[in-house]
Design an enzyme around this catalytic site. Structure first.
Site, mmCIF file in Angstrom:
data_model
loop_
_atom_site.group_PDB
_atom_site.id
_atom_site.type_symbol
_atom_site.label_atom_id
_atom_site.label_comp_id
_atom_site.label_asym_id
_atom_site.label_seq_id
_atom_site.Cartn_x
_atom_site.Cartn_y
_atom_site.Cartn_z
ATOM 1 N N GLU A 88 29.759 15.990 54.535
ATOM 2 C CA GLU A 88 28.966 17.235 54.428
ATOM 3 C C GLU A 88 29.962 18.290 54.614
ATOM 4 O OE1 GLU A 88 26.749 17.756 58.213
ATOM 5 O OE2 GLU A 88 24.774 18.371 56.885
ATOM 6 N N LYS A 140 19.155 25.114 74.814
ATOM 7 C CA LYS A 140 20.545 25.652 74.838
ATOM 8 C C LYS A 140 20.738 25.981 73.234
ATOM 9 C CE LYS A 140 24.482 24.202 73.609
ATOM 10 N NZ LYS A 140 25.195 25.347 73.131
ATOM 11 N N CYS A 156 21.231 21.449 56.638
ATOM 12 C CA CYS A 156 21.547 20.140 56.813
ATOM 13 C C CYS A 156 20.963 19.179 55.497
ATOM 14 C CB CYS A 156 20.798 19.650 57.937
ATOM 15 S SG CYS A 156 19.364 20.161 58.240
ATOM 16 N N GLU A 210 18.470 15.264 64.652
ATOM 17 C CA GLU A 210 18.271 15.786 63.528
ATOM 18 C C GLU A 210 19.596 16.083 62.967
ATOM 19 O OE1 GLU A 210 18.441 17.727 60.527
ATOM 20 O OE2 GLU A 210 17.019 19.450 61.213
HETATM 21 P P1 NDP Z 1 27.437 20.556 66.690
HETATM 22 O O1 NDP Z 1 26.795 19.363 66.348
HETATM 23 O O2 NDP Z 1 28.811 20.593 67.513
HETATM 24 O O3 NDP Z 1 26.598 21.662 67.665
HETATM 25 C C1 NDP Z 1 25.328 21.604 67.525
HETATM 26 C C2 NDP Z 1 24.752 22.110 68.928
HETATM 27 O O4 NDP Z 1 25.195 21.142 69.817
HETATM 28 C C3 NDP Z 1 25.344 23.508 69.466
HETATM 29 O O5 NDP Z 1 24.437 24.075 70.210
HETATM 30 C C4 NDP Z 1 26.518 22.916 70.274
HETATM 31 O O6 NDP Z 1 26.993 23.926 71.139
HETATM 32 C C5 NDP Z 1 25.944 21.721 70.943
HETATM 33 N N1 NDP Z 1 26.858 20.530 71.472
HETATM 34 C C6 NDP Z 1 28.079 20.610 70.927
HETATM 35 N N2 NDP Z 1 28.854 19.398 71.618
HETATM 36 C C7 NDP Z 1 27.832 18.969 72.336
HETATM 37 C C8 NDP Z 1 27.785 17.943 73.420
HETATM 38 N N3 NDP Z 1 28.932 16.963 73.691
HETATM 39 N N4 NDP Z 1 26.587 17.350 73.970
HETATM 40 C C9 NDP Z 1 25.376 18.158 73.500
HETATM 41 N N5 NDP Z 1 25.544 19.483 72.926
HETATM 42 C C10 NDP Z 1 26.811 19.666 72.133
HETATM 43 O O7 NDP Z 1 27.830 21.458 65.276
HETATM 44 P P2 NDP Z 1 29.137 22.437 65.115
HETATM 45 O O8 NDP Z 1 28.567 23.789 65.183
HETATM 46 O O9 NDP Z 1 30.231 22.105 65.599
HETATM 47 O O10 NDP Z 1 29.262 22.155 63.424
HETATM 48 C C11 NDP Z 1 29.846 21.101 62.864
HETATM 49 C C12 NDP Z 1 29.370 20.420 61.635
HETATM 50 O O11 NDP Z 1 28.122 19.671 62.154
HETATM 51 C C13 NDP Z 1 29.022 21.249 60.559
HETATM 52 O O12 NDP Z 1 30.229 21.576 59.835
HETATM 53 C C14 NDP Z 1 27.928 20.605 59.715
HETATM 54 O O13 NDP Z 1 28.717 19.650 58.945
HETATM 55 C C15 NDP Z 1 27.096 19.834 61.062
HETATM 56 N N6 NDP Z 1 25.965 20.692 61.374
HETATM 57 C C16 NDP Z 1 24.858 20.052 61.013
HETATM 58 C C17 NDP Z 1 23.858 20.992 61.222
HETATM 59 C C18 NDP Z 1 22.363 20.430 60.808
HETATM 60 O O14 NDP Z 1 21.354 21.143 60.949
HETATM 61 N N7 NDP Z 1 22.185 19.265 60.751
HETATM 62 C C19 NDP Z 1 23.927 22.176 61.988
HETATM 63 C C20 NDP Z 1 25.171 22.383 62.519
HETATM 64 C C21 NDP Z 1 26.117 21.850 62.079
HETATM 65 P P3 NDP Z 1 28.090 24.758 70.652
HETATM 66 O O15 NDP Z 1 27.684 25.787 69.889
HETATM 67 O O16 NDP Z 1 28.459 25.680 71.814
HETATM 68 O O17 NDP Z 1 29.327 23.946 70.330
#
Ligand code: NDP
Length: 482
Positions: free
Chosen positions: A388, A183, A291, A257
């Protein structure tokens, strides 16, 4: 110092071959998902790029069944040397379509074309080449003779490196004989769906890779599905914790991660001009949506003033604007939500008493933009030193002794990466053995290689991606696979 005015050098958006509609990819076909279609936008302009069909919970089940069938009938039975050929083909096709992928990535994500062109897409291809090399050598990977795949992997990726995170997830899974349901993030689904076209071009057997655009609930139902053997997640620590709770008590394997708040540590004996480049790369690469970003600069007090002067001069030369312009250094923030989060934490930084500075720069009228920003006078208690921000915002702290640097660097619930800048090799080793971070870069930052394992400690998650270690997450050493 005067800054050159560069003439605009925009890459043509026609190269992206943008279509009006994209569809989920299940069992080798593009299908009408039964979820509500979403519109993906260009964060640099807010224009709608395309409508994307999404999956529903029933589509998750169909995709998992297709992946299971492909696992049993073809993929897990295929000799590694044959699987390798598919991975090589995919890698070559990513290279052949690299310009298209780079432009599409910059349109959908907002990152500068020079980064998608020179970093994201070539590194994604490199992951497939690297793992193609492993596919027929798994007996020698150190996990015992004849290690077995796990089965069906459910993979959930974020929006910051859409194609690259896909490659980090899919390449090792396929090399080790697993099949995949992935996904992509809601705001950046397009390159994953072009990757699905590449799977078809490579004649990958149907069902080996399935791609389901959709929101977080689709990720959650993938995690919950009883016939998924492994979950690999990259994203926020909060969602990572939710997933960990969902998976607890099941037989599913899990790698997470998650976030980070990395210290980039500059000693007084460091080559300061080089260190300044590393600081800039550490926090402003990909608008700081990284990240492992070096979001906490720890600089030795004796050179703090000099480093700050040099850093401000360098920041004033960064070009912000059109992600498709080849001269752009800092592109758009990926979404309005992320921009609001960056603004909020920056305002909190000011309210808590830190000094805020950005170079004078004009931001475009439309789209989501945030200037490169640094905060001085930051204490360890400030939220901008602990949380973060995931944006182009650097918190600057100082230290006097190496021991103090280690203590401050480790004073975080995260533990993904760190950087050390010094001319003394012995100090690099001394620091590296004390820093609680999965990756420690010395006199460089943000270097990624498929042969090098990447992953975190504590709230940054667990499991490794890349290298020999990354294979472990997709193998069962005792032949217990379904
Ligand atoms: P999320 O953790 O919400 O999103 C990451 C992925 O998980 C997306 O594909 C998201 O879908 C999906 N997702 C969301 N909720 C669920 C769930 N309950 N179960 C399974 N999958 C889920 O990150 P955000 O995009 O909301 O970003 C928020 C914060 O997270 C950022 O500000 C940053 O601090 C951190 N972040 C860290 C990352 C890293 O590389 N470590 C990457 C991205 C964000 P969908 O996109 O549809 O919400």
């Amino acid at each position: 110092m005067p800054v050159f005015d560069y003439a605009p050098a925009p890459e043509s958006r026609a190269i992206a071959n943008l279509k009006d509609h994209y569809k989920p990819f299940i069992n080798g076909e593009f299908v009408d998902g039964s979820g509500e279609p979403l519109k993906t936008i260009n964060p640099a302009t807010e224009e709608v790029l395309a409508e994307v069909g999404t999956a529903s919970v029933s589509d998750v089940d169909i995709a998992v069944k297709a992946a299971r069938k492909a696992y049993h009938t073809v993929w897990s039975k295929m000799p590694g040397s044959e699987r390798a050929k598919y991975l090589f083909r995919i890698a070559r096709l990513i290279q052949e379509r690299s310009r298209e992928l780079a432009v599409l990535e910059s349109l959908d994500n907002g990152k500068p074309i020079k980064e998608s062109r020179d970093s994201d897409v070539p590194t994604a291809a490199a992951h497939f080449f690297y793992h193609a090399g492993w596919a027929d050598k798994l007996d020698y990977a150190g996990y015992g003779p004849n290690p077995r795949p796990l089965g069906v992997a459910g993979q959930i990726i974020p929006w910051n490196f859409p194609l690259l995170m896909l490659a980090w997830k899919i390449a090792p899974a396929l090399a080790t004989g697993n099949t995949v349901v992935l996904k992509p993030a809601e705001t950046t689904p397009l390159t994953a769906l072009v990757f699905a076209e590449i799977c078809r071009q490579a004649e990958l057997p149907p069902g080996v890779v399935n791609i389901l655009p959709g929101a977080g609930d689709i990720g959650a139902s993938l995690v919950e599905h009883s016939d998924v053997d492994k979950i690999a997640f990259t994203g926020s620590t909060d969602v990572g914790k939710l997933i960990q709770r969902q998976v607890a008590g099941t037989a599913k394997k899990l790698t997470l991660e998650l976030g980070g708040k990395a210290a980039n540590i500059v000693f007084e004996d460091a080559p300061l001009d080089q260190a300044v480049e590393g600081i800039v790369n550490g926090i402003f690469f990909n608008q700081g949506h990284v990240c492992c970003a070096g979001s906490r600069l720890l600089v030795q007090e004796s050179v703090a003033e000099e480093v700050l002067d040099k850093l401000k001069t360098r920041m004033a030369t960064l070009r912000i604007g059109d992600p498709l312009d080849k001269n752009t250094d800092i592109g758009a923030i990926n979404s309005a939500e992320q921009l609001a989060k960056i603004r909020e934490l920056s305002e909190i930084g000011e309210a808590e008493g830190a000094g805020r500075w950005s170079p004078p720069c004009e931001l475009p009228d439309r789209g989501f933009w945030f200037p490169p920003t640094l905060f001085t006078g930051v204490s360890q208690a400030h939220r901008i030193a602990r949380e973060e921000i995931f944006g182009p915002v650097l918190s600057v702290l100082t230290f006097r002794t190496p021991a103090e640097a280690v203590e401050k660097a480790n004073n975080t619930p995260y533990g993904l990466s760190a950087g050390v800048w010094t001319e003394k090799g012995s100090r690099i080793l001394w620091m590296a053995s004390r820093l609680r971070a999965g990756v420690v870069w010395a006199n460089t930052f943000n270097k990624f290689d498929p042969a090098s394992p990447f992953g975190g400690y504590q709230e940054s998650g667990y499991g490794r991606e890349g290298g020999r270690h990354g294979l472990e997450a997709y193998l069962s050493p005792h032949g217990t696979a379904k």
